[in-house]
Write an enzyme that holds these catalytic residues in place. Structure first.
Site, mmCIF file in Angstrom:
data_model
loop_
_atom_site.group_PDB
_atom_site.id
_atom_site.type_symbol
_atom_site.label_atom_id
_atom_site.label_comp_id
_atom_site.label_asym_id
_atom_site.label_seq_id
_atom_site.Cartn_x
_atom_site.Cartn_y
_atom_site.Cartn_z
ATOM 1 N N ASN A 18 -17.576 -9.102 1.095
ATOM 2 C CA ASN A 18 -16.892 -8.828 2.358
ATOM 3 C C ASN A 18 -15.930 -9.914 2.796
ATOM 4 O OD1 ASN A 18 -17.956 -6.315 2.789
ATOM 5 N ND2 ASN A 18 -19.483 -6.950 4.282
ATOM 6 N N THR A 65 -13.904 -3.732 7.366
ATOM 7 C CA THR A 65 -14.643 -2.918 8.336
ATOM 8 C C THR A 65 -15.912 -3.618 8.803
ATOM 9 O OG1 THR A 65 -15.622 -1.746 6.461
ATOM 10 C CG2 THR A 65 -13.764 -0.692 7.558
ATOM 11 N N ASP A 114 -26.929 -2.483 4.349
ATOM 12 C CA ASP A 114 -25.722 -3.102 3.788
ATOM 13 C C ASP A 114 -26.001 -4.505 3.252
ATOM 14 O OD1 ASP A 114 -24.102 -0.908 4.192
ATOM 15 O OD2 ASP A 114 -23.406 -1.569 6.164
ATOM 16 N N TYR A 139 -17.175 -7.958 9.728
ATOM 17 C CA TYR A 139 -16.950 -9.013 10.727
ATOM 18 C C TYR A 139 -15.470 -9.146 11.070
ATOM 19 C CZ TYR A 139 -17.932 -13.519 13.033
ATOM 20 O OH TYR A 139 -18.073 -14.536 13.940
ATOM 21 N N ARG A 172 -15.372 -28.423 19.041
ATOM 22 C CA ARG A 172 -15.225 -27.287 19.945
ATOM 23 C C ARG A 172 -14.165 -26.307 19.460
ATOM 24 N NH1 ARG A 172 -15.576 -29.922 26.041
ATOM 25 N NH2 ARG A 172 -17.665 -30.842 25.794
#
Length: 276
Positions: free
Chosen positions: A128, A169, A54, A171, A139
């Protein structure tokens, strides 16, 4: 007919030679290019064939879209969710394309702009997603979200993902986002580990830009899981919209095969215990 074979880092020479042989036997001009060196090789190209997983497909797509070139993905990796052909079917897939026995599936692409005030510091495109996440001593990030000129809200989180339907589909899914059918032009915003439990993913209709302004940072921006992130200072913003051109993916399977792919590659819809 000119075909550019984009070779991923794990592609064996024997596989590349098979691909070149099929194209040249059909009197097509065929060139082999390494994944990281493809930018200068796509001029006057009629098809980009990615040989890898991919990641190689994503690289090929980013090269193809500005030139309106279709992409055929050949999977040499493990998952190959975006690709169309498995390695044993390489020759048959190329022959189908050269015979005209295929369809084109159009996918929405991201246009990403990094802003400092009203000044654009950089532009990039993605297949993507774009990820804006905390970096350095930060943080937790505070992000101000604007959609189409409307203030949506402010969230405290590790970061946020803006994904296309293709990226839903990837991350975004791993971070709790929804699955979108791949041809949809919607964009999905997925907060990453938000401080407030009521902050959930949201899908936005096509044609709207999503802007993530870093109110408390610093942050880092990555597109399509790139190895090199880009620093986003406090006060900077990342604007995400749809690219003016769509990605053209070569498909031999029917549109409904997306659901079979979900089951085969991701295990979606399979029972936890065998059916009686």
């Amino acid at each position: 007919m000119k075909i550019c074979f984009l070779r991923g880092p794990g592609a064996e020479q024997s596989v590349v030679d098979r691909a070149l042989a099929v194209a040249r036997a059909r009197k097509a001009e065929a060139i082999e290019v390494h994944r990281d060196d493809g930018a200068s090789a796509v001029d006057h190209t009629d098809l980009i064939v990615t040989l890898g997983g991919d990641g190689t497909f994503l690289a090929g797509a980013r090269l193809a879209v500005p030139h309106d070139i279709p992409v055929l993905g050949v999977n040499l990796g493990r998952l190959g969710f975006l690709t169309e052909v498995e390695e044993p079917e390489l020759e048959r897939g190329l022959e189908h394309f050269l015979e005209g026995s295929y369809r084109i599936e159009e996918r929405n692409m991201l246009q990403v702009t990094l802003l400092s005030g009203d000044r654009a510091r950089g532009h990039t495109i993605g297949v993507n997603e774009v990820v804006v996440e905390h970096s350095g001593e930060a943080r937790i990030l505070r992000l101000e979200i604007d959609v189409g000129g409307q203030a949506v809200g402010v969230i405290d989180a590790d970061g946020a993902i803006v994904a296309t339907a293709s990226g839903s589909t990837a991350y975004a899914l791993a971070s709790g986002g929804p699955i979108l059918e791949p041809t949809l032009r919607d964009l999905v915003l997925v907060p990453m580990n938000p401080f407030a439990l009521t902050v959930r993913p949201i899908v936005f209709a096509p044609g709207q830009d999503i802007t993530l302004k870093v109110v408390r940072g610093p942050a880092e921006m990555r597109v399509d899981g790139g190895r090199r992130g880009r620093a986003v200072a406090t006060g900077d913003a990342v604007r995400c919209g749809s690219h003016e051109r769509s990605l053209k993916v070569v498909r031999f399977s029917p549109p409904e095969s997306f659901y079979l792919r979900l089951a085969d590659k991701l295990g979606w819809g399979r029972p936890l215990v065998p059916k009686k």
